[in-house]
Design a protein around this motif. Sequence first.
Motif, short mmCIF file in Angstrom:
data_model
loop_
_atom_site.label_atom_id
_atom_site.label_comp_id
_atom_site.label_asym_id
_atom_site.label_seq_id
_atom_site.Cartn_x
_atom_site.Cartn_y
_atom_site.Cartn_z
N GLY A 411 0.81 -1.19 0.00
CA GLY A 411 0.00 0.00 0.00
C GLY A 411 0.85 1.25 0.00
O GLY A 411 2.00 1.29 -0.40
N ARG A 412 0.26 2.30 0.54
CA ARG A 412 0.89 3.60 0.45
C ARG A 412 2.03 3.77 1.43
O ARG A 412 2.75 4.75 1.39
N HIS A 413 2.22 2.88 2.39
CA HIS A 413 3.27 3.03 3.39
C HIS A 413 4.53 2.22 3.04
O HIS A 413 5.36 1.98 3.88
N ARG A 414 4.65 1.80 1.77
CA ARG A 414 5.83 1.06 1.38
C ARG A 414 7.07 1.95 1.40
O ARG A 414 8.19 1.48 1.59
N GLY A 415 6.92 3.26 1.21
CA GLY A 415 8.06 4.17 1.24
C GLY A 415 8.76 4.17 2.58
O GLY A 415 9.97 4.39 2.66
N LEU A 416 8.04 3.94 3.66
CA LEU A 416 8.66 3.91 4.99
C LEU A 416 9.65 2.75 5.08
O LEU A 416 10.75 2.90 5.63
N ALA A 417 9.25 1.59 4.55
CA ALA A 417 10.16 0.45 4.56
C ALA A 417 11.38 0.71 3.67
O ALA A 417 12.50 0.31 3.98
N ASN A 418 11.17 1.41 2.55
CA ASN A 418 12.30 1.74 1.67
C ASN A 418 13.30 2.63 2.38
O ASN A 418 14.52 2.44 2.25
N MET A 419 12.82 3.62 3.11
CA MET A 419 13.73 4.52 3.82
C MET A 419 14.53 3.76 4.87
O MET A 419 15.74 3.96 5.04
N LEU A 420 13.87 2.87 5.60
CA LEU A 420 14.56 2.08 6.62
C LEU A 420 15.62 1.18 5.98
O LEU A 420 16.74 1.05 6.50
N ALA A 421 15.30 0.57 4.82
CA ALA A 421 16.27 -0.30 4.14
C ALA A 421 17.48 0.50 3.67
O ALA A 421 18.63 0.03 3.78
N ARG A 422 17.24 1.70 3.16
CA ARG A 422 18.37 2.52 2.70
C ARG A 422 19.27 2.91 3.87
O ARG A 422 20.50 2.94 3.74
N ALA A 423 18.70 3.26 5.00
CA ALA A 423 19.49 3.60 6.17
C ALA A 423 20.33 2.40 6.62
O ALA A 423 21.50 2.55 6.99
N ASP A 424 19.74 1.21 6.58
CA ASP A 424 20.49 0.01 6.96
C ASP A 424 21.65 -0.24 6.00
O ASP A 424 22.75 -0.65 6.41
N GLU A 425 21.44 -0.03 4.71
CA GLU A 425 22.50 -0.24 3.73
C GLU A 425 23.68 0.69 3.94
O GLU A 425 24.82 0.35 3.59
#
Length: 461
Positions: A411-425
């Motif tokens: 849904g529309r909150h997939r961007g939150l997971a993307n931001m968290l993944a980028r920070a982890d990388e």
Amino acid sequence: MSPRDYDEAGDPVDLGALTGLRTGKRSFYPAYVRSNERLERAVEALDGISRALVRGAEGPRALVEAVVRAAAEHLQARWLLLAIADGTLRAARPRFLLLTDDRLIDDVAHLSIEMREQLDMARMRPWEIATQPQVPGLVRAPMTLDGEPVGAIVARPCPALEVATTDLAVMRVLANQAAVALYNSYLFHATTQLRGRTEQLSEAAAKQARDLAARNAQLAETQQRLFAAMQRQALDDERRRIARELHDSVTQSVLSAGMTIEVCRAELATMGPQTAEIADKLAPAKDLTRCAVERLRAAIYALHHSSDEPPAPLPVMLERLSTVHLPSDLTVDVQVRGTPMPLPPEAEHSIVRITGEALFNAASHAHASRAVVRLVYAPDGIMLTISDDGTGDPAQLRRRMRLSQVANPDGRHRGLANMLARADELGGTMTILRARAGGVMLRVAIPLPVAVTGGGTDGHP
């Protein structure tokens, strides 16, 4: 005059001890003449030796030829052979040289049987020449180096020449000096070759260094172009993501509103004159929705075109991002603290994408009117915060972020997971707090040096 005389003390003196001759009065002068001739020949031979040995710089062959000629001239030889023993002075060339009838020969096929026998002895048994007595009619002198036989000089002198002990001594001196000179000549030429090889290697190394510098320059230029392309791609990705969002949500909503207005106008027109008047008043609303759709389509078209911004540091990229990607009226203030430092292109790309996701969420979902992007450079890390004055709930967002770590978000909150993944990388952490302005503050802490892992995460909120 008697062969014996007396000194001042009255002791008898041997004339032979004074002149080197033992002879009577009648034969003394002829013997003295012969001795003087031998002495002159010995001096001439030593002079010839010195001239021969100083020719070592011309190469081993020139040295051997000079030695052979000097020795042959001293002995008035019918032929004279200089040979180097097998297994010694390996680099010396030629291995043997024969002088006869003023011709120099270095081919075994042109040697007589006697010459070949002496050549074989000098090559394979040089120690016999040093230990065996002289052969009548031949003069043989061993060539020694460090006490080891390394060859010999063999000659057949003129029959009329009386070979004396001094002649043999001269030949031994010449042979030994020739051995030393041949070795020194070899060292000289080996050094010259090494110097030439060193110069060639130095030139090759300098050429490789120039080529490497040129390739490094090309690589640096290529890296700069790649960095510029990644920067442009970061903005282009944000544009396309916003264009998709406008097309999939906002434009569809406006079209739905226009269609709803048109349906209402049609129903009102069938209810009578009074409702028809209300329907007429909704006509401008229909025109406004059509105008809004046209503007949205124009914005989507513009966003889909790639950017041509030149390469710029991360703070400038954030400034550009704040002006090109927003779907609503949102004032963004970008603040930079500390001394900016270059980061890997992948890290800057991820920071731009995180910022773009956060600003889009603030504008689209939290309905914020103002946002502050703060980038802080510290010696041990980088701190990025995005704060807004919208209606977002930090507690609810934290809960969704925790759920995104154990399940695939949708849904529309997939961007939150993307931001968290980028920070982890980037080896960093991301936290969600309440902003002072009342909305949400997203904080990303990245340690230095940045360790980029993974291949990046793309998506849209």
